[in-house]
Design a protein around this motif. Structure first.
Motif, PDB file in Angstrom:
ATOM      1  N   PHE A 211       0.804  -1.225   0.000  1.00 12.87           N
ATOM      2  CA  PHE A 211       0.000   0.000   0.000  1.00 12.87           C
ATOM      3  C   PHE A 211       0.836   1.274   0.000  1.00 12.87           C
ATOM      4  N   ALA A 212       2.053   1.244   0.559  1.00  6.25           N
ATOM      5  CA  ALA A 212       2.769   2.499   0.785  1.00  6.25           C
ATOM      6  C   ALA A 212       3.401   3.053  -0.494  1.00  6.25           C
ATOM      7  N   TRP A 215       0.807   3.949  -2.954  1.00  4.85           N
ATOM      8  CA  TRP A 215       0.120   5.184  -2.585  1.00  4.85           C
ATOM      9  C   TRP A 215       0.876   6.400  -3.142  1.00  4.85           C
ATOM     10  N   PRO A 225      -5.345  -1.815  -1.875  1.00  5.23           N
ATOM     11  CA  PRO A 225      -4.773  -1.363  -0.594  1.00  5.23           C
ATOM     12  C   PRO A 225      -4.697   0.159  -0.469  1.00  5.23           C
ATOM     13  N   ILE A 228      -8.093   1.277   0.492  1.00  7.62           N
ATOM     14  CA  ILE A 228      -8.312   1.024   1.918  1.00  7.62           C
ATOM     15  C   ILE A 228      -7.649   2.131   2.739  1.00  7.62           C
ATOM     16  N   LEU A 229      -6.402   2.438   2.388  1.00  6.62           N
ATOM     17  CA  LEU A 229      -5.646   3.461   3.112  1.00  6.62           C
ATOM     18  C   LEU A 229      -6.395   4.791   3.108  1.00  6.62           C
ATOM     19  N   LEU A 232      -9.522   4.694   5.287  1.00  3.69           N
ATOM     20  CA  LEU A 232      -9.161   4.713   6.708  1.00  3.69           C
ATOM     21  C   LEU A 232      -8.946   6.127   7.218  1.00  3.69           C
ATOM     22  N   GLN A 233      -8.527   7.031   6.310  1.00  4.21           N
ATOM     23  CA  GLN A 233      -8.274   8.392   6.764  1.00  4.21           C
ATOM     24  C   GLN A 233      -9.561   9.148   7.036  1.00  4.21           C
TER      25      GLN A 233
END
Lengths: 272, 273
Positions: A211-212, A215, A225, A228-229, A232-233
């Motif tokens: 995910f990182a 992103w 992912p 999702i990230l 989540l924020q």
């Protein structure tokens, strides 16, 4: 200390250790199980006792075309990444297996180090470079970065398999007149086949979950992912558990298949 | 030798080159939201003279150090039990199960802890049955640590287990036969013999915790931010990529020093035999 008290002492410590191991495994698997259970829970906020059984979160994500797009993108990225990084990983593993040369330590370091670099830093470096040459924000930007991260895992799996091979097999093929390519095709690759498939599965799983870096470099082309990230924020959203359960199901299956292939013994061509 | 090329080219082009570019970028300037190539020390001076940078630096260092100690200690009894008390079949199954989560969406696993740790979550629900709580666990350092454990514990148990499994069982039995107690055997025989593997496991734990942003952000509440969160904020909200590069390089150098010291320590000859 008498023998009897020593024996009961060790029985207690054995039971304590067993219990401890169970607690560790419970800790490791609790989040996966909870995510699955709460994906069917009707309450918006996760509380105990559970609300009633519902499939509405799954219905919501199934109806969401953004989720489908991201899902398709994730699968595409994972599939292409798996093929490229397994090819690279296999070639690197074979190089390490077959050749000695100056600078080999440096070469292997380069081949194995990327997963130890924090993902945020990798993401920043890839974004900075790719955007400079107008290659960021694309699906292939994610693939490029994921191959860097995944090929070391493919290399490790293939190298492990090669180390189980009798090295004289390849030499025998050469002596019988096979070219290096023929020996590769008829001896090495068939022997490594389980490892190659395992590497394909494992690299696909790593890419599918990453995910990182994705992103940073994906721009508007979000993968699951990354989606999702970003959810989540915002606020608490039980959809996450539904999407998460899907992601778990896919990546756990891939990792399980990979592990079974790595662990299964077949003794053809093995070192004695 | 043509087999060496694909890996070499890809990693030089897309791993070494971006990292080098990051170093160059840290000397560039930002003018009117655009990056201008240059060779100025302004980003380094700006970041290194800010209190919040050093706060984040030492906070991240501290979190990673605590995570390393806590994870190593919590993992050890489990690895010990699997290495010395379990049958080979159980050991193989345990490894199999521990490898799965390492490759399985850490983001979702960390987030799922909110279900347990929230003010009305599972844990506080259980506590209230016994008349305790509620305790604030989410958005605290405790929450961050639970996240770090989620990230590192499976890997650390596996690495410790691999090194403990290589310890010569005869030496352990010799110690017992000579009247060495169980606890003393662990600390004076087993741990020194498995030292390299234990230190490697701890180093991986430090590296992972130091670079992670998910746990300190979603479970720890990001107060204060860690270095990774600082990089994200600087990159995503401002256009200050050069300053983010300064933070990134500082992190890499720190990790290299830690890894180098750990390896030196792991392979150092014991002074007393």
């Amino acid at each position: 200390m008498s023998d009897r008290s020593r024996a009961s002492d060790s029985a207690i410590s054995t039971w304590f250790l067993r219990l401890y191991v169970l607690v560790v495994f419970a800790f490791v698997f609790a989040p996966i199980i909870a995510s699955f259970v709460f994906s069917f829970n009707s309450d918006r906020f996760p509380t105990i006792p559970l609300g009633s059984f519902t499939t509405k979160w799954y219905e919501t994500i199934f109806a969401d075309t953004d989720v489908w797009d991201a899902f398709a993108r994730s699968l595409t990225v994972a599939a292409i990444t798996a093929v490229i990084s397994t090819t690279i990983g296999f070639c690197t593993a074979y190089t390490d297996f077959r050749y000695r040369f100056r600078g080999k330590g440096f070469y292997l370091g380069l081949a194995l180090l990327p997963p130890t670099v924090p993902l945020v830093i990798m993401g920043l470096a890839m974004l900075a470079l790719l955007s400079r040459i107008n290659m960021s924000g694309q699906v292939y930007s994610i693939v490029i970065s994921h191959v860097v991260l995944c090929s070391p895992f493919a290399m490790a799996i293939c190298r492990l398999r090669l180390s189980q091979m009798d090295p004289s097999l390849e030499a025998a093929a050469w002596n019988l007149g096979a070219s290096q390519w023929q020996a590769m095709k008829t001896v090495i690759i068939p022997f490594c086949k389980p490892a190659i498939i395992a590497a394909l599965c494992l690299t696909a799983a790593v890419s599918f979950d990453e995910f990182a870096v994705a992103w940073f470099v994906s721009g508007l082309n979000k993968t699951i992912p990354v989606m999702i990230l970003e959810i989540l924020q915002g606020n608490v959203d039980p959809q996450i558990n539904a999407i998460g359960s899907f992601v778990f199901a896919i990546s756990i299956s891939l990792v399980v298949v990979a592990q079974i292939l790595v662990m299964t013994r077949d003794d053809k061509g093995r070192k004695s | 030798m043509s087999f060496a090329l694909p890996g070499l080219l890809w990693q030089l082009l897309f791993f070494v080159f971006p990292m080098m570019f990051l170093i160059a970028l840290s000397f560039w300037l930002v003018k009117n939201y655009r990056m201008v190539p240059g060779f100025e020390s302004v980003n380094w001076v700006k970041m290194y003279t800010r209190g919040y940078f050093w706060d984040a630096y030492f906070y991240t260092l501290m979190l990673a150090a605590i995570s390393t100690v806590v994870t190593s200690i919590l993992a050890f009894p489990c690895a010990y039990a699997l290495a010395f008390k379990a049958s080979p079949t159980v050991r193989r199954w345990a490894m199999f199960l521990l490898i799965i989560p390492f490759f399985t969406s850490y983001l979702v696993r960390a987030y799922s802890w909110q279900i347990f740790l929230g003010n009305e979550g599972i844990f506080n629900g259980l506590f209230s049955v016994f008349g305790f709580g509620p305790y604030k666990m989410l958005h605290t350092m405790f929450g961050t640590m639970v996240g770090y454990l989620t990230l590192c514990l499976p890997l650390v148990v596996v690495l410790q287990l691999l090194s403990l499994a290589n310890v010569d069982k005869n030496l352990v039995e010799a110690a017992w036969n000579l009247g060495c107690g169980r606890v003393r055997t662990i600390f004076q025989v087993i741990v020194p013999l498995a030292k390299v593997g234990l230190v490697v496991a701890a180093t991986f734990c430090f590296i992972l915790s130091f670079g992670d942003f998910v746990s300190p952000y979603y479970l720890g509440g990001s107060k204060p931010p860690t270095l990774s969160i600082l990089i994200i904020d600087t990159t995503k909200s401002g256009q200050q990529w050069p300053r983010a590069a300064v933070v990134a390089i500082t992190m890499i150098v720190t990790l290299m020093i830690v890894a180098f010291s750990a390896v030196t320590y792991a392979y150092a000859r014991r002074t007393r035999q």
